[in-house]
Design an enzyme around this catalytic site. Structure first.
Site, mmCIF file in Angstrom:
data_model
loop_
_atom_site.group_PDB
_atom_site.id
_atom_site.type_symbol
_atom_site.label_atom_id
_atom_site.label_comp_id
_atom_site.label_asym_id
_atom_site.label_seq_id
_atom_site.Cartn_x
_atom_site.Cartn_y
_atom_site.Cartn_z
ATOM 1 N N GLU A 69 32.246 80.991 41.794
ATOM 2 C CA GLU A 69 32.023 82.193 40.989
ATOM 3 C C GLU A 69 33.177 83.178 41.101
ATOM 4 O OE1 GLU A 69 28.463 84.546 41.652
ATOM 5 O OE2 GLU A 69 29.036 85.813 39.963
ATOM 6 N N ASP A 85 28.082 79.074 44.245
ATOM 7 C CA ASP A 85 27.802 80.504 44.200
ATOM 8 C C ASP A 85 27.654 80.941 45.659
ATOM 9 O OD1 ASP A 85 26.988 83.068 43.760
ATOM 10 O OD2 ASP A 85 25.645 82.559 42.103
ATOM 11 N N ILE A 87 27.059 83.852 47.084
ATOM 12 C CA ILE A 87 25.806 84.616 47.241
ATOM 13 C C ILE A 87 25.172 84.712 45.858
ATOM 14 C CG2 ILE A 87 24.670 86.781 47.875
ATOM 15 C CD1 ILE A 87 26.873 87.432 49.793
ATOM 16 N N ASP A 88 24.046 84.052 45.680
ATOM 17 C CA ASP A 88 23.288 84.241 44.444
ATOM 18 C C ASP A 88 22.203 85.259 44.789
ATOM 19 O OD1 ASP A 88 22.657 83.651 41.685
ATOM 20 O OD2 ASP A 88 20.823 82.798 42.483
ATOM 21 N N THR A 90 23.428 88.827 44.669
ATOM 22 C CA THR A 90 24.321 89.803 45.307
ATOM 23 C C THR A 90 23.728 91.210 45.299
ATOM 24 O OG1 THR A 90 26.262 88.516 44.790
ATOM 25 C CG2 THR A 90 26.632 90.844 45.167
ATOM 26 N N ASP A 213 25.026 79.430 39.026
ATOM 27 C CA ASP A 213 23.662 79.921 39.278
ATOM 28 C C ASP A 213 22.649 78.766 39.303
ATOM 29 O OD1 ASP A 213 24.420 82.695 39.050
ATOM 30 O OD2 ASP A 213 24.319 82.516 36.873
HETATM 31 C C1 IPD Z 1 22.669 86.655 39.355
HETATM 32 C C2 IPD Z 1 21.282 86.301 39.838
HETATM 33 C C3 IPD Z 1 20.235 86.949 38.953
HETATM 34 C C4 IPD Z 1 20.415 86.591 37.490
HETATM 35 C C5 IPD Z 1 21.831 86.893 37.040
HETATM 36 C C6 IPD Z 1 22.843 86.181 37.942
HETATM 37 P P1 IPD Z 1 24.618 86.911 41.190
HETATM 38 O O1 IPD Z 1 23.666 86.056 40.157
HETATM 39 O O2 IPD Z 1 21.103 84.917 39.850
HETATM 40 O O3 IPD Z 1 18.930 86.571 39.321
HETATM 41 O O4 IPD Z 1 19.510 87.330 36.736
HETATM 42 O O5 IPD Z 1 21.987 86.438 35.713
HETATM 43 O O6 IPD Z 1 24.161 86.469 37.517
HETATM 44 O O7 IPD Z 1 25.419 87.860 40.373
HETATM 45 O O8 IPD Z 1 23.715 87.593 42.134
HETATM 46 O O9 IPD Z 1 25.433 85.811 41.816
HETATM 47 CA CA CA Z 2 24.682 83.915 40.722
HETATM 48 CA CA CA Z 3 27.100 85.330 43.120
#
Ligand code: IPD
Ligand code: CA
Ligand code: CA
Length: 258
Positions: A69, A85, A87-88, A90, A213
């Site tokens: 990412e 990813d 940290i999913d 963040t 994601d």
């Molecule tokens: C996000 C999370 C979130 C989703 C966003 C993503 P991130 O990823 O998965 O639940 O609604 O579309 O971008 O930015 O925390 O890696």
């Molecule tokens: Ca993510």
């Molecule tokens: Ca992320």
């Protein structure tokens, strides 16, 4: 297949190491900046985690391609491609809310064959290998047995540009919310996918997602015998997953092209 198992064991060890460090770093002050919008954040912990994983992968599998990412595409000569990813969730991490995870998918000849999602604060390790089922902390998981939409607990999310682009999932939300039992928004797409795989949520849909994601989580849902749909359109992927009995009804409501 043996090679996939070996790769997965390495991934599990690395995400445990990263996760342990994320928990320590979460308790200390950290730098943060915004990306595509004021609410789309990246912290120094995202960047540290990604670098840590990249170094491990490059040392062990120097010819594998890697897509992350925060740093994009890194070319490789082999038939393997990692999708990461670091940290999913963040925003959750930045708010010290426990729903965040590391998500790693590995593709072989273009097909996802390994998925690992590790949520360190929950200490939950979700894993799958193509054709071998899915597990949570070593125990086999399958999607729920829910049969009626009006009893279903369904998760979704909203894109970071929801305030500026009317294609923001609100219409889908309005169409679905009155027909289901309950709605959840965890703030981590990978965790949402894994909750469906574990039978805790009955379905999940979202729009404008990126490959990092969903790469690992979609395989984990498939291997947990869930139905999955994903299509890349403008600004990312539309995704719907669910237990088979309610999936078709949700799919009709969303009326996405198949
Ligand atoms: C996000 C999370 C979130 C989703 C966003 C993503 P991130 O990823 O998965 O639940 O609604 O579309 O971008 O930015 O925390 O890696
Ligand atoms: Ca993510
Ligand atoms: Ca992320």
């Amino acid at each position: 297949m043996e090679q996939w198992v070996a790769i997965k064991e390495n991934i599990k060890q690395w995400v445990r190491e990263v996760g342990k460090e994320q928990l320590v770093k979460m308790e200390q002050p950290f730098q943060m900046k915004s990306k595509s919008s004021d609410i789309d954040l990246v912290t120094e912990v995202d960047e540290w985690s990604e670098q840590f994983l990249m170094e491990k992968i490059k040392a062990e599998y120097p010819d594998h391609a890697i897509m992350t990412e925060e740093s994009g595409w890194h070319e490789g000569q082999a038939e393997y491609e990692w999708v990461i990813d670091p940290i999913d969730g963040t925003v959750n991490f930045a708010h010290r809310f426990p729903f965040f995870c590391i998500s790693i998918g590995v593709k072989h000849k273009g097909e996802t064959v390994i998925g690992v999602v590790y949520a360190p604060r929950l200490d939950e390790m979700y894993e799958a290998i193509k054709g071998s089922g899915a597990t949570l902390n070593g125990r086999t998981i399958t999607v729920s047995a829910t049969e009626q939409l009006n009893k279903a607990v369904v998760a979704t999310g909203f894109p970071y540009d929801k305030g500026t682009d009317p294609n923001n999932n609100v219409e889908n939300f309005n169409a679905i919310i009155t027909k289901i039992g309950g709605i959840r928004r965890t703030g981590s797409a990978a965790i949402d996918l894994c909750q469906v795989a574990a039978g805790r949520f009955d379905a999940y849909w979202e729009i404008k997602l990126k490959e990092w994601d969903i790469c690992a989580g979609l395989l984990i849902v498939e291997e947990a015998k869930g139905n999955t749909f994903s299509a890349e359109i403008e600004k990312g992927y539309q995704v719907l997953v669910g237990t088979p009995a309610i999936y078709d009804e949700l799919s009709t409501i969303l009326s996405w092209e198949k």
